[in-house]
Design an enzyme around this catalytic site. Structure first.
Site, PDB file in Angstrom:
ATOM      1  N   CYS A 103      48.907  60.682  59.315  1.00 12.34           N
ATOM      2  CA  CYS A 103      48.385  61.833  60.053  1.00 12.34           C
ATOM      3  C   CYS A 103      47.784  61.398  61.387  1.00 12.34           C
ATOM      4  O   CYS A 103      47.986  62.049  62.415  1.00 12.34           O
ATOM      5  CB  CYS A 103      47.337  62.571  59.216  1.00 12.34           C
ATOM      6  N   CYS A 199      43.594  68.068  53.111  1.00 15.79           N
ATOM      7  CA  CYS A 199      43.440  69.511  52.927  1.00 15.79           C
ATOM      8  C   CYS A 199      44.527  70.123  52.065  1.00 15.79           C
ATOM      9  O   CYS A 199      44.274  71.066  51.328  1.00 15.79           O
ATOM     10  CB  CYS A 199      43.395  70.209  54.279  1.00 15.79           C
TER      11      CYS A 199
END
Length: 390
Positions: A103, A199
């Site tokens: 990420c 998340c």
């Protein structure tokens, strides 16, 4: 702080205290600061499992207190293509990927950086605990000064262009000081807990989440003597060194309990895809959990070129102490690491990152492809592969 020249800086505001204090510090230095909140996940995004909605409200409140603009940017498509798809491929192949590393490389310091540059930014900033130092015409990635919060491990794939455009305002501060500053300037999220995990999984059970995306087949769980102890639910749902969720907590054997007696916990020692077998051992110090070498591929060197072979330090997982090692055959494709007998590495896991350090300088790293057990692994028991093949 990296720079004192007044610049237009776009800050990634996550809703957490670290990025909030980062934005405040930059504004206090006189920089023109703009906040961006990154939305990276949309599938079944709800308040029960994923906090993105509340995180944006917190980030917006912080921006209001500091007196800066904030923009909500959706990177969900990029995240799904560049991070989540790779995450699933690795799990399906029996490895354990680190989505935070990917990420950072693909979203926070690529998609976000590109977006910030289109907004006229000269620099971007995040709340990571790391530092950037300009040296000899290039940029070095340094550990954060708070050893308990250092996040250079997750940033080791950043390149020279990315580092040259990045500021880590809290990298020189201990977390306690960041909390103190947040309370002093009355930031609305001063006491907000640090986020954990990613998340798209949130608070939901990890196995339940993966079950919706991965194919799986039950198979045997065997111990180091080849005895079948139970059934696993699919190899993709386990990782080396895993202790919880094995479903064999009631199985005891004093002779098998290496390093802990008859009540020693069980750990995953091997996943054999060919036979669909999960091999477990009892005791944290079992020889099948101790590794003396590894090979890594898919490398990224911060300086753009591989460091010379020789003695360095490495982390094979986050939050572990630097381990002495010898670097061999480093190039743009891969490298090998050898660890001394007193620093054998525990449960080295394919798919995770091996990150190299020269003191406080993070040199880069690669994805662990394979590893070899330590010399002490020569026991009267069969090797893990032989157990799985029985």
């Amino acid at each position: 702080m990296v720079t004192t020249k007044k610049q237009r800086v776009v800050v990634g505001l996550s809703g957490g205290v670290d990025s909030a204090v980062s934005a405040w510090l930059l504004k206090a230095m006189g920089h023109e600061v703009v906040g961006i909140f990154m939305k990276n996940w949309e599938d079944d995004d709800d308040d029960e499992h994923c906090s993105s909605r509340q995180d944006f409200l917190d980030a917006a409140s912080v921006a209001d207190v500091i007196g800066i603009e904030i923009e909500h940017v959706n990177f969900a498509a990029e995240y799904k293509d560049r991070v989540f798809a790779e995450f699933l491929r690795e799990y399906q192949a029996g490895r354990t990927p680190n989505p935070d590393v990917l990420c950072n490389a693909e979203i926070k310091f690529k998609a976000f950086l590109d977006h910030a540059m289109r907004l006229g930014a000269e620099k971007i900033a995040t709340g990571h605990y790391a530092r950037v130092r300009e040296r000899d015409g290039g940029f070095q990635l340094l550990k954060g000064l708070d050893p308990l919060k250092d996040q250079s491990y997750f940033l080791h794939r950043l390149n020279q262009d990315q580092l040259g455009k990045t500021i880590f305002p809290v990298g020189e501060l201990p977390k306690t000081e960041v909390r103190r500053l947040a309370a002093e300037i009355k930031l609305p999220n001063a006491k907000k807990k640090d986020s954990t995990g990613i998340c798209f999984i949130g608070e939901r059970p990890f196995r339940d989440f993966l079950n919706r995306y991965l194919s799986h087949a039950p198979g045997p769980i065997k111990d180091d003597r080849g005895r079948t102890l139970g059934q696993h639910v699919g190899l993709s749902f386990y990782t080396l060194g895993q202790r919880q969720g094995l479903g064999i907590g009631g199985v005891k054997d004093k002779k098998a309990a290496r390093g802990g007696g008859e009540h020693a916990p069980w750990y995953v020692a091997r996943k054999d895809l060919d036979t669909n077998t999960l091999v477990v051992v009892q005791g944290h110090e079992h020889p099948w959990l101790q590794y003396r070498s590894l090979v890594a591929d898919d490398v990224a060197w911060v300086g753009g070129v591989a460091p010379p072979a020789g003695p360095l330090a490495a982390k094979t997982r986050y939050r572990q102490a630097d381990a002495p090692c010898s670097l061999a055959a480093p190039d743009e494709q891969g490298f090998a690491l050898e660890f001394p007998p007193e620093a054998l590495q525990w449960a080295v896991t394919p798919g995770q990152s091996a990150v190299l350090y020269d003191g406080e300088v993070c040199l880069g790293g690669g994805v662990i492809a394979s590893a070899e057990l330590g010399a002490t692994a020569g026991t009267t028991h069969r090797a893990p592969a032989e157990v799985a093949a029985r």
